[in-house]
Design a protein around this motif. Structure first.
Motif, PDB file in Angstrom:
ATOM      1  N   SER A  10       0.841  -1.196   0.000  1.00  0.00           N
ATOM      2  CA  SER A  10       0.000   0.000   0.000  1.00  0.00           C
ATOM      3  C   SER A  10       0.878   1.249   0.000  1.00  0.00           C
ATOM      4  O   SER A  10       2.083   1.181   0.293  1.00  0.00           O
ATOM      5  CB  SER A  10      -0.904   0.012   1.231  1.00  0.00           C
ATOM      6  N   LYS A  11       0.277   2.395  -0.308  1.00  0.00           N
ATOM      7  CA  LYS A  11       1.024   3.654  -0.290  1.00  0.00           C
ATOM      8  C   LYS A  11       1.574   3.930   1.105  1.00  0.00           C
ATOM      9  O   LYS A  11       2.685   4.424   1.246  1.00  0.00           O
ATOM     10  CB  LYS A  11       0.144   4.806  -0.754  1.00  0.00           C
ATOM     11  N   ASP A  12       0.808   3.606   2.136  1.00  0.00           N
ATOM     12  CA  ASP A  12       1.282   3.809   3.503  1.00  0.00           C
ATOM     13  C   ASP A  12       2.494   2.934   3.810  1.00  0.00           C
ATOM     14  O   ASP A  12       3.431   3.377   4.479  1.00  0.00           O
ATOM     15  CB  ASP A  12       0.171   3.525   4.516  1.00  0.00           C
ATOM     16  N   LEU A  22       9.537  12.774  -2.581  1.00  0.00           N
ATOM     17  CA  LEU A  22       9.944  14.119  -2.934  1.00  0.00           C
ATOM     18  C   LEU A  22       8.808  14.851  -3.650  1.00  0.00           C
ATOM     19  O   LEU A  22       8.563  16.021  -3.409  1.00  0.00           O
ATOM     20  CB  LEU A  22      11.181  14.066  -3.841  1.00  0.00           C
ATOM     21  N   LEU A  23       8.101  14.148  -4.519  1.00  0.00           N
ATOM     22  CA  LEU A  23       7.069  14.782  -5.325  1.00  0.00           C
ATOM     23  C   LEU A  23       5.908  13.828  -5.555  1.00  0.00           C
ATOM     24  O   LEU A  23       6.115  12.673  -5.938  1.00  0.00           O
ATOM     25  CB  LEU A  23       7.658  15.196  -6.688  1.00  0.00           C
ATOM     26  N   ILE A  24       4.706  14.320  -5.295  1.00  0.00           N
ATOM     27  CA  ILE A  24       3.482  13.629  -5.707  1.00  0.00           C
ATOM     28  C   ILE A  24       2.753  14.610  -6.605  1.00  0.00           C
ATOM     29  O   ILE A  24       2.229  15.619  -6.153  1.00  0.00           O
ATOM     30  CB  ILE A  24       2.596  13.228  -4.512  1.00  0.00           C
ATOM     31  N   ASP A  25       2.774  14.355  -7.883  1.00  0.00           N
ATOM     32  CA  ASP A  25       2.187  15.227  -8.893  1.00  0.00           C
ATOM     33  C   ASP A  25       0.671  15.192  -8.779  1.00  0.00           C
ATOM     34  O   ASP A  25       0.072  14.119  -8.773  1.00  0.00           O
ATOM     35  CB  ASP A  25       2.639  14.747 -10.268  1.00  0.00           C
ATOM     36  N   GLY A  29      -1.427  11.213  -9.491  1.00  0.00           N
ATOM     37  CA  GLY A  29      -1.444  10.807  -8.093  1.00  0.00           C
ATOM     38  C   GLY A  29      -0.983   9.385  -7.858  1.00  0.00           C
ATOM     39  O   GLY A  29      -0.681   8.996  -6.740  1.00  0.00           O
ATOM     40  N   GLU A  30      -0.912   8.602  -8.923  1.00  0.00           N
ATOM     41  CA  GLU A  30      -0.490   7.214  -8.806  1.00  0.00           C
ATOM     42  C   GLU A  30       1.000   7.043  -9.112  1.00  0.00           C
ATOM     43  O   GLU A  30       1.465   5.941  -9.344  1.00  0.00           O
ATOM     44  CB  GLU A  30      -1.323   6.321  -9.742  1.00  0.00           C
ATOM     45  N   CYS A  52       7.832   5.464  -8.115  1.00  0.00           N
ATOM     46  CA  CYS A  52       6.963   4.386  -7.652  1.00  0.00           C
ATOM     47  C   CYS A  52       5.630   4.570  -8.361  1.00  0.00           C
ATOM     48  O   CYS A  52       5.017   5.638  -8.276  1.00  0.00           O
ATOM     49  CB  CYS A  52       6.759   4.456  -6.143  1.00  0.00           C
ATOM     50  N   PHE A  53       5.177   3.557  -9.051  1.00  0.00           N
ATOM     51  CA  PHE A  53       3.911   3.592  -9.764  1.00  0.00           C
ATOM     52  C   PHE A  53       2.894   2.744  -9.012  1.00  0.00           C
ATOM     53  O   PHE A  53       3.185   1.605  -8.643  1.00  0.00           O
ATOM     54  CB  PHE A  53       4.078   3.058 -11.195  1.00  0.00           C
ATOM     55  N   PHE A  54       1.723   3.300  -8.804  1.00  0.00           N
ATOM     56  CA  PHE A  54       0.664   2.625  -8.069  1.00  0.00           C
ATOM     57  C   PHE A  54      -0.542   2.413  -8.961  1.00  0.00           C
ATOM     58  O   PHE A  54      -0.762   3.147  -9.922  1.00  0.00           O
ATOM     59  CB  PHE A  54       0.232   3.476  -6.864  1.00  0.00           C
ATOM     60  N   GLU A  55      -1.321   1.409  -8.636  1.00  0.00           N
ATOM     61  CA  GLU A  55      -2.600   1.166  -9.288  1.00  0.00           C
ATOM     62  C   GLU A  55      -3.580   0.790  -8.191  1.00  0.00           C
ATOM     63  O   GLU A  55      -3.319  -0.146  -7.424  1.00  0.00           O
ATOM     64  CB  GLU A  55      -2.482   0.042 -10.309  1.00  0.00           C
TER      65      GLU A  55
END
Length: 73
Positions: A10-12, A22-25, A29-30, A52-55
């Protein structure tokens, strides 16, 4: 620390492993951008950046200068 990442985290979990990115555009957001720089008096400075790429809030893959085993590419 990057070697501890695994697809499906998870993101957490990723945040607790790597720290705050450093950056969350706001438009992507993913995707998180991270950059590190290390240096000491006896060695040349080194730096690395990765994404880091999230889905659906789960780590899908890591790409960049440092890629952990098992996180996909």
């Amino acid at each position: 620390m990057v070697a501890q990442l695994k697809a499906g985290m998870s993101k957490d979990q990723v945040r607790s492993t790597l720290g705050t990115p450093l950056l969350i555009d706001i438009f992507h957001g993913e995707r998180w951008t991270t950059f590190t720089r290390a240096s000491c008096r006896t060695a040349r400075a080194s730096s690395a950046s990765w994404w880091c790429f999230f889905e659906d809030g789960k780590l899908l893959r890591v790409d960049g200068d440092v890629v952990p085993a098992g996180a996909g590419r």
